[in-house]
Enzyme design. Structure first.
Site, PDB file in Angstrom:
ATOM      1  N   HIS A 105       0.815  -1.221   0.000  1.00 32.10           N
ATOM      2  CA  HIS A 105       0.000   0.000   0.000  1.00 32.10           C
ATOM      3  C   HIS A 105       0.848   1.271   0.000  1.00 32.10           C
ATOM      4  O   HIS A 105       0.374   2.333   0.373  1.00 32.10           O
ATOM      5  CB  HIS A 105      -0.962   0.004   1.204  1.00 32.10           C
ATOM      6  CG  HIS A 105      -2.043  -1.031   1.091  1.00 32.10           C
ATOM      7  ND1 HIS A 105      -2.828  -1.450   2.163  1.00 32.10           N
ATOM      8  CD2 HIS A 105      -2.483  -1.762   0.029  1.00 32.10           C
ATOM      9  CE1 HIS A 105      -3.687  -2.372   1.757  1.00 32.10           C
ATOM     10  NE2 HIS A 105      -3.502  -2.583   0.472  1.00 32.10           N
ATOM     11  N   THR A 124      -4.507  -7.650  11.002  1.00 39.44           N
ATOM     12  CA  THR A 124      -5.272  -7.036   9.910  1.00 39.44           C
ATOM     13  C   THR A 124      -6.696  -7.581   9.973  1.00 39.44           C
ATOM     14  O   THR A 124      -6.903  -8.777  10.163  1.00 39.44           O
ATOM     15  CB  THR A 124      -4.605  -7.274   8.535  1.00 39.44           C
ATOM     16  OG1 THR A 124      -5.445  -6.755   7.506  1.00 39.44           O
ATOM     17  CG2 THR A 124      -4.300  -8.729   8.256  1.00 39.44           C
TER      18      THR A 124
HETATM   19  N1  APR Z   1      -1.540  -7.010  17.815  1.00 42.09           N
HETATM   20  C1  APR Z   1      -2.105  -7.596  16.719  1.00 42.09           C
HETATM   21  N2  APR Z   1      -3.230  -7.137  16.153  1.00 42.09           N
HETATM   22  C2  APR Z   1      -3.819  -6.042  16.689  1.00 42.09           C
HETATM   23  C3  APR Z   1      -3.293  -5.392  17.824  1.00 42.09           C
HETATM   24  C4  APR Z   1      -2.097  -5.907  18.397  1.00 42.09           C
HETATM   25  N3  APR Z   1      -1.524  -5.365  19.476  1.00 42.09           N
HETATM   26  N4  APR Z   1      -4.113  -4.341  18.113  1.00 42.09           N
HETATM   27  C5  APR Z   1      -5.112  -4.358  17.207  1.00 42.09           C
HETATM   28  N5  APR Z   1      -4.940  -5.393  16.343  1.00 42.09           N
HETATM   29  C6  APR Z   1      -5.785  -5.815  15.210  1.00 42.09           C
HETATM   30  C7  APR Z   1      -7.253  -5.459  15.336  1.00 42.09           C
HETATM   31  O1  APR Z   1      -7.919  -6.498  16.070  1.00 42.09           O
HETATM   32  C8  APR Z   1      -7.691  -5.409  13.884  1.00 42.09           C
HETATM   33  O2  APR Z   1      -8.174  -6.671  13.468  1.00 42.09           O
HETATM   34  O3  APR Z   1      -5.338  -5.135  14.071  1.00 42.09           O
HETATM   35  C9  APR Z   1      -6.407  -5.089  13.133  1.00 42.09           C
HETATM   36  C10 APR Z   1      -6.369  -3.752  12.456  1.00 42.09           C
HETATM   37  O4  APR Z   1      -7.324  -3.740  11.435  1.00 42.09           O
HETATM   38  P1  APR Z   1      -7.533  -2.463  10.518  1.00 42.09           P
HETATM   39  O5  APR Z   1      -7.586  -1.236  11.370  1.00 42.09           O
HETATM   40  O6  APR Z   1      -8.689  -2.747   9.640  1.00 42.09           O
HETATM   41  O7  APR Z   1      -6.168  -2.345   9.665  1.00 42.09           O
HETATM   42  P2  APR Z   1      -5.718  -3.138   8.378  1.00 42.09           P
HETATM   43  O8  APR Z   1      -6.410  -4.447   8.294  1.00 42.09           O
HETATM   44  O9  APR Z   1      -4.237  -3.118   8.370  1.00 42.09           O
HETATM   45  O10 APR Z   1      -6.255  -2.211   7.220  1.00 42.09           O
HETATM   46  C11 APR Z   1      -5.964  -2.596   5.885  1.00 42.09           C
HETATM   47  O11 APR Z   1      -7.013  -0.668   4.961  1.00 42.09           O
HETATM   48  O12 APR Z   1      -7.418   1.484   5.257  1.00 42.09           O
HETATM   49  C12 APR Z   1      -6.700   0.620   4.502  1.00 42.09           C
HETATM   50  O13 APR Z   1      -4.701   0.892   3.345  1.00 42.09           O
HETATM   51  C13 APR Z   1      -5.227   0.828   4.635  1.00 42.09           C
HETATM   52  O14 APR Z   1      -3.475  -0.813   4.874  1.00 42.09           O
HETATM   53  C14 APR Z   1      -4.755  -0.426   5.345  1.00 42.09           C
HETATM   54  C15 APR Z   1      -5.819  -1.429   4.973  1.00 42.09           C
END
Ligand code: APR
Length: 246
Positions: free
Chosen positions: A115, A185
């Protein structure tokens, strides 16, 4: 309690990380209630349309993220993957959805940012100029630099509606892995959320199954696709999780 992840001599490990791996470094995730975009609507800051409508707001948003990322440090989860790579070399591949540089600062080398990258900028046009390393903060419209072609310089980020980077290489690495580890994620954003399904499709008759693991405090949307979901914070679960066969 998980039995851990065994990495045998012939195993190739594909890692996918999301915002959750950087949460313990103090960088907010996107979709948690205190998430990065609770004060900023996604469509106001992370789409080509937003850039056209309000480049100053977009640059202020990414400047804020640059500032936050510069103040943060890699946590034990980032270090655990760098340590695994140092043990298994080019049988390790890391694909991150994150735009921060915490994996690199922990020592990971064989990685791609699908990304884009926070500390990189590029021309908004298709003039062919290469992306540049850029740690600057742009807080007002007059500070936004221009390319030699005359177009504006934008963050080197893949916005909603744009095509992720390095997909050919990522698909080759999914094709060669025998272990997939996905961390932090939520499984909302494709194609990354499909990687586990693509790995599962490789389970052809007569071949060993790809082992797929998810690590995070709550199950992701695609939880049922994984061999094992290990609930916990990345920085607490990952150190010591891998046993590597010599
Ligand atoms: N360790 C592991 N996971 C964690 C922790 C932690 N300490 N804290 C939170 N999480 C998890 C949450 O439970 C959630 O499932 O991280 C996840 C974050 O999810 P999102 O906020 O949706 O982020 P992500 O999946 O990386 O988003 C994907 O979306 O907005 C776009 O381009 C952007 O790269 C991003 C993509």
């Amino acid at each position: 309690m998980s039995a851990g992840i065994h990495v045998a001599a012939g195993d190739c490990v594909f890692v996918l990380t999301g915002a959750g791996i950087s949460a313990e470094s103090g960088l907010p995730t996107f979709r948690d209630s205190d998430g990065l975009w609770s004060g900023h609507r996604v469509e106001d800051v992370a789409t080509p349309e937003a850039w056209e409508a309000n480049p100053e707001l977009v640059w202020r948003f990414y400047s804020m993220r640059r500032r936050d990322a510069q103040r943060s440090e890699p946590n034990p989860a980032h270090h655990a993957f760098a340590a695994l790579e140092s043990q298994i070399g080019d049988r390790f591949f890391l694909c991150t959805q994150n735009v921060d540089d915490l994996h690199e600062r922990a020592g990971s080398r064989n990685l791609v940012h699908m990304h884009g990258e926070l500390f990189s900028s590029r021309c908004e046009s298709e003039c062919g100029a290469a992306a540049i390393a850029d740690k600057n903060l742009y807080e007002s419209i007059t500070q936004i630099p221009t390319c030699s072609c005359g177009a504006r310089i934008r963050p080197n980020i893949v916005w909603f509606g744009e095509y992720p980077l390095e997909m050919d290489r990522i698909m080759r690495e999914i094709d060669r892995c025998s272990v997939m580890v996905v961390v932090g994620t939520s499984g909302n954003v494709h194609p990354a959320a499909s990687f586990v399904h693509w790995a599962n499709q490789r389970n052809l008759p007569g071949e060993a199954k790809v082992r797929t693991y998810y690590i995070g405090p709550e199950p992701p949307l695609n939880a049922s696709a994984f061999t094992e979901v290990i609930l916990g914070k990345a920085g607490e679960v990952l150190p010591g999780l891998f046993t590597v066969e010599a």
